[in-house]
Motif scaffolding. Structure first.
Motif, PDB file in Angstrom:
ATOM      1  N   TYR A  45       0.856  -1.200   0.000  1.00  0.00           N
ATOM      2  CA  TYR A  45       0.000   0.000   0.000  1.00  0.00           C
ATOM      3  C   TYR A  45       0.883   1.238   0.000  1.00  0.00           C
ATOM      4  O   TYR A  45       2.011   1.211   0.511  1.00  0.00           O
ATOM      5  N   GLN A  46       0.341   2.330  -0.509  1.00  0.00           N
ATOM      6  CA  GLN A  46       1.039   3.602  -0.373  1.00  0.00           C
ATOM      7  C   GLN A  46       1.044   4.004   1.103  1.00  0.00           C
ATOM      8  O   GLN A  46       0.071   3.778   1.821  1.00  0.00           O
ATOM      9  N   ASN A  47       2.143   4.592   1.525  1.00  0.00           N
ATOM     10  CA  ASN A  47       2.289   5.004   2.915  1.00  0.00           C
ATOM     11  C   ASN A  47       1.661   6.379   3.097  1.00  0.00           C
ATOM     12  O   ASN A  47       2.355   7.391   3.279  1.00  0.00           O
ATOM     13  N   ALA A  48       0.334   6.419   3.027  1.00  0.00           N
ATOM     14  CA  ALA A  48      -0.397   7.680   3.157  1.00  0.00           C
ATOM     15  C   ALA A  48      -1.744   7.385   3.805  1.00  0.00           C
ATOM     16  O   ALA A  48      -2.565   6.659   3.249  1.00  0.00           O
ATOM     17  N   CYS A  49      -1.952   7.938   4.977  1.00  0.00           N
ATOM     18  CA  CYS A  49      -3.235   7.742   5.664  1.00  0.00           C
ATOM     19  C   CYS A  49      -4.321   8.536   4.938  1.00  0.00           C
ATOM     20  O   CYS A  49      -4.137   9.726   4.645  1.00  0.00           O
ATOM     21  N   PRO A  50      -5.468   7.923   4.644  1.00  0.00           N
ATOM     22  CA  PRO A  50      -6.518   8.655   3.941  1.00  0.00           C
ATOM     23  C   PRO A  50      -7.137   9.788   4.763  1.00  0.00           C
ATOM     24  O   PRO A  50      -7.822  10.638   4.211  1.00  0.00           O
ATOM     25  N   HIS A  51      -6.865   9.815   6.056  1.00  0.00           N
ATOM     26  CA  HIS A  51      -7.419  10.886   6.900  1.00  0.00           C
ATOM     27  C   HIS A  51      -6.766  12.225   6.576  1.00  0.00           C
ATOM     28  O   HIS A  51      -7.447  13.158   6.155  1.00  0.00           O
ATOM     29  N   TRP A  52      -5.450  12.314   6.721  1.00  0.00           N
ATOM     30  CA  TRP A  52      -4.734  13.577   6.480  1.00  0.00           C
ATOM     31  C   TRP A  52      -3.684  13.455   5.382  1.00  0.00           C
ATOM     32  O   TRP A  52      -2.902  14.371   5.183  1.00  0.00           O
TER      33      TRP A  52
END
Ligand code: FES
Length: 114
Positions: A45-52
């Motif tokens: 997965y991309q290392n990016a939280c969908p929250h922020w």
């Protein structure tokens, strides 16, 4: 046919542990990502939280909750399923980590991008 870029071997990715890696996409953007072994397969997965849209981890290669059952965001504690990146707890419930295509060939894990 997608190009294959070796990330690591299956032996490098111990159960319950993740591996952080980077790659450059077709537009030249540097993407941070993580690998995790689950249910006999490997997901990325991309290392990016969908929250922020921030990095999930605060230590290199550390992405899992203490029970090692979910990927966890270090900022507000969102929990994501290993098998599909779906958020099941936290401020971004029902949102999903962006998948990164990987393949396992002869014991090695490859990034598989067009
Ligand atoms: S930034 Fe990840 S849960 Fe808020």
């Amino acid at each position: 046919m997608p190009a294959l870029h070796k990330i690591c071997t299956l032996a490098d990715l111990e159960p319950g542990l993740c591996r952080q890696f980077n790659y450059t996409d077709a537009s030249g953007t540097l993407i941070e990502a993580l690998l995790v072994k689950t249910a006999g397969t490997v997901r990325a997965y991309q290392n990016a939280c969908p929250h922020w849209e921030v990095e999930l981890n605060w230590q290199p290669h550390e992405f899992l909750n203490p029970e090692r059952t979910h990927i966890s965001c270090a900022i507000h504690g969102a929990l994501f399923r290993l098998e599909d990146g779906l958020c099941v707890f936290g401020p971004c419930v029902r949102q999903q980590l962006k998948p990164v295509p990987v393949r396992v060939v002869d014991g090695a894990i490859y990034l598989s991008i067009p």
